[in-house]
Design an enzyme around this catalytic site. Structure first.
Site, short mmCIF file in Angstrom:
data_model
loop_
_atom_site.label_atom_id
_atom_site.label_comp_id
_atom_site.label_asym_id
_atom_site.label_seq_id
_atom_site.Cartn_x
_atom_site.Cartn_y
_atom_site.Cartn_z
N THR A 24 -9.94 4.01 11.30
CA THR A 24 -9.74 3.15 12.48
C THR A 24 -9.08 3.92 13.63
OG1 THR A 24 -7.79 2.35 11.30
CG2 THR A 24 -9.69 0.90 11.35
N LYS B 241 0.86 -1.19 0.00
CA LYS B 241 0.00 0.00 0.00
C LYS B 241 0.89 1.24 0.00
CE LYS B 241 -2.35 1.61 3.74
NZ LYS B 241 -2.26 3.08 3.79
N ARG C 111 2.93 -0.85 10.75
CA ARG C 111 4.01 -0.89 11.72
C ARG C 111 4.35 -2.26 12.31
NH1 ARG C 111 1.43 4.37 14.39
NH2 ARG C 111 -0.33 3.32 13.41
N ASP D 195 -3.44 4.40 -1.65
CA ASP D 195 -4.33 4.85 -0.57
C ASP D 195 -4.19 6.36 -0.37
OD1 ASP D 195 -6.05 4.82 1.60
OD2 ASP D 195 -4.52 4.15 3.02
N LEU D 196 -4.77 7.13 -1.31
CA LEU D 196 -4.66 8.59 -1.20
C LEU D 196 -5.96 9.20 -0.66
CD1 LEU D 196 -2.67 9.34 -4.50
CD2 LEU D 196 -1.80 8.85 -2.21
N LYS D 197 -6.94 8.38 -0.42
CA LYS D 197 -8.20 8.78 0.25
C LYS D 197 -8.75 10.10 -0.28
CE LYS D 197 -7.30 6.43 4.67
NZ LYS D 197 -5.88 6.04 4.53
N PHE D 198 -9.17 10.08 -1.55
CA PHE D 198 -9.71 11.31 -2.15
C PHE D 198 -11.00 11.73 -1.44
CE2 PHE D 198 -7.74 9.41 -6.18
CZ PHE D 198 -6.54 10.06 -5.97
N ASN E 114 -16.49 16.52 -9.32
CA ASN E 114 -15.72 16.72 -10.55
C ASN E 114 -14.23 16.52 -10.29
OD1 ASN E 114 -15.66 17.62 -13.34
ND2 ASN E 114 -14.56 19.39 -12.51
N THR E 115 -13.75 17.04 -9.17
CA THR E 115 -12.33 16.93 -8.85
C THR E 115 -11.95 15.47 -8.55
OG1 THR E 115 -12.35 19.17 -8.00
CG2 THR E 115 -10.56 17.76 -7.23
N ASP F 212 -13.26 15.25 -2.11
CA ASP F 212 -13.35 16.59 -2.70
C ASP F 212 -14.67 16.67 -3.45
OD1 ASP F 212 -12.62 19.13 -3.87
OD2 ASP F 212 -10.52 18.58 -3.64
O1 C5P Z 1 0.94 1.01 10.98
P1 C5P Z 1 -0.50 0.61 10.86
O2 C5P Z 1 -0.70 -0.90 10.78
O3 C5P Z 1 -1.38 1.25 11.89
O4 C5P Z 1 -0.94 1.19 9.43
C1 C5P Z 1 -2.25 1.18 8.98
C2 C5P Z 1 -2.31 1.75 7.60
O5 C5P Z 1 -3.66 1.72 7.17
C3 C5P Z 1 -1.85 3.21 7.50
O6 C5P Z 1 -1.17 3.33 6.26
C4 C5P Z 1 -3.13 4.01 7.46
O7 C5P Z 1 -3.03 5.16 6.67
C5 C5P Z 1 -4.10 3.03 6.82
N1 C5P Z 1 -5.51 3.21 7.16
C6 C5P Z 1 -5.99 3.18 8.45
N2 C5P Z 1 -7.32 3.37 8.70
C7 C5P Z 1 -8.18 3.54 7.70
C8 C5P Z 1 -7.70 3.53 6.38
C9 C5P Z 1 -6.35 3.35 6.15
O8 C5P Z 1 -5.22 2.98 9.38
N3 C5P Z 1 -9.48 3.65 7.93
#
Ligand code: C5P
Length: 255
Positions: free
Chosen positions: A137, A51, A228, A78-81, A86-87, A83
Site C-alpha cells: 500500500t 500483527k 499508527r 507479517d514477515l512477508k517471505f 525451497n527456502t 525467496d
Molecule cells: O501504521 P500503519 O497503519 O500504516 O501500519 C500498516 C501496517 O500494515 C504496517 O505494519 C505495514 O507493515 C503493514 N502492511 C502495509 N502494506 C501492505 C502489507 C502490510 O502497510 N501491503
C-alpha cells in the site's frame, strides 16, 4: 504440490466473524516487546488480533508470540517471505510451529514459491492461513514503473491476486482501493486483508493508497490492519473503539 484449496465451500477456519473486534488487527510496529505489551495492555478488552511484523519479531521473537498466545490473542505474523520456493517452504514450516493464525508471503515471489508456502503451511485445522501480499500500500504507479512494472497498482494487484489464489493461498493482502474488484474476482471465501487504513483526518504517513475503516468494510474487506492511527494515538483504546464503531456501522449498512 498440494491440490489448490477448494474455495467453493465455506471453510469454518476462513469464515469472517461478524463482531468487528474479530476483524480489526492492530499492527504492533514497536522496537521491543515491552513497548508492544504495554500497548496490548492498554487495548485490553477492545482488541483481539495483533500483527507482529519484522521490527518486533526480530526484537522480541517467539517469546512475544507465546506471551500473546497465552493471553488468548489471535496473531498475524507479517514477515512477508519472498525467496526461492525451497527456502520459503522451510520458513513457513518453521513459522507454523509458532501457532499464529496467519502469515504473509509476497505474491511477486511467483507460482512455485506460493505453492511451496501453501505446502509448508499444511492443511490441518490449525495450519496458519497463508496470505499473499499483492502490491504494497506504500507503492503508487510511479514506484511500480520505477521497478519495471507498467501497470496500475489495481491491474498489478489483480494479476498477482489471480495467480496467488490459483496457487491455493487462503487470502490476499491488498489496499482497500482494490478490495471491491478483487472480491468480485476471487469470490466470497478468500480473506482480503487491508492495511493502509486511515480514519478521516488521520495522518497518512508513508501510505499511498488509503481508505477509511468504513469504506474498507463496505468494499468487502475481511480484516483491517491498523497501525499508527491506534498505536500513536494519545488514547489508543478510544481510537480503536472509534474504528470498531465505524466498522460496525459500515457492516450494518452493507447488510
Ligand atoms: O501504521 P500503519 O497503519 O500504516 O501500519 C500498516 C501496517 O500494515 C504496517 O505494519 C505495514 O507493515 C503493514 N502492511 C502495509 N502494506 C501492505 C502489507 C502490510 O502497510 N501491503
Amino acid at each position: 504440490m498440494p491440490p489448490p484449496k477448494d474455495f467453493s465451500a465455506p471453510n469454518p477456519n476462513r469464515s469472517v466473524a461478524s463482531d468487528p473486534k474479530d476483524r480489526l488487527i492492530v499492527a504492533l510496529d514497536f522496537p521491543g516487546g515491552a513497548d508492544a505489551l504495554s500497548l496490548v495492555d492498554r487495548l485490553d478488552g477492545v482488541c483481539r488480533w495483533f500483527k507482529i511484523g519484522l521490527e518486533l519479531y526480530l526484537a522480541a521473537g517467539e517469546a512475544l508470540v507465546d506471551e500473546l498466545r497465552s493471553r488468548g490473542f489471535s496473531i498475524f505474523l507479517d514477515l512477508k517471505f519472498h525467496d526461492i520456493p525451497n527456502t520459503v517452504a522451510a520458513a513457513v514450516r518453521s513459522a507454523r510451529r509458532l501457532g499464529t493464525q496467519m502469515l504473509t508471503v509476497h505474491a511477486a515471489g511467483g507460482r512455485a514459491m506460493l505453492q511451496a508456502a501453501v505446502e509448508g503451511a499444511g492443511q490441518e485445522a490449525n495450519s496458519p492461513i497463508v496470505l499473499a501480499v499483492t502490491v504494497l500500500t506504500s507503492l503508487d504507479q510511479n514506484e511500480l514503473e520505477a521497478s519495471g512494472v507498467f501497470a496500475t497498482p489495481a491491474e498489478q494487484a489483480a494479476r498477482l491476486a489471480g495467480m496467488a489464489i490459483d496457487c491455493g493461498v487462503g487470502g490476499l493482502v491488498c489496499s482497500a482501493e482494490e478490495v471491491a474488484n478483487l472480491r468480485g474476482m476471487v469470490g466470497s471465501h478468500p480473506l482480503l486483508v487491508t492495511p493502509g487504513i486511515r480514519p478521516a483526518g488521520a495522518a497518512i504517513g508513508d501510505q499511498m493508497r488509503v481508505a477509511t475503516p468504513g469504506a474498507a468494510i463496505a468494499a468487502g474487506a475481511s480484516y483491517l490492519v491498523v497501525g499508527r492511527p491506534i498505536t500513536r494515538a494519545a488514547a489508543p483504546a478510544q481510537a480503536a473503539q472509534a474504528i470498531l464503531d465505524e466498522m460496525s456501522a459500515a457492516s450494518e449498512t452493507g447488510r
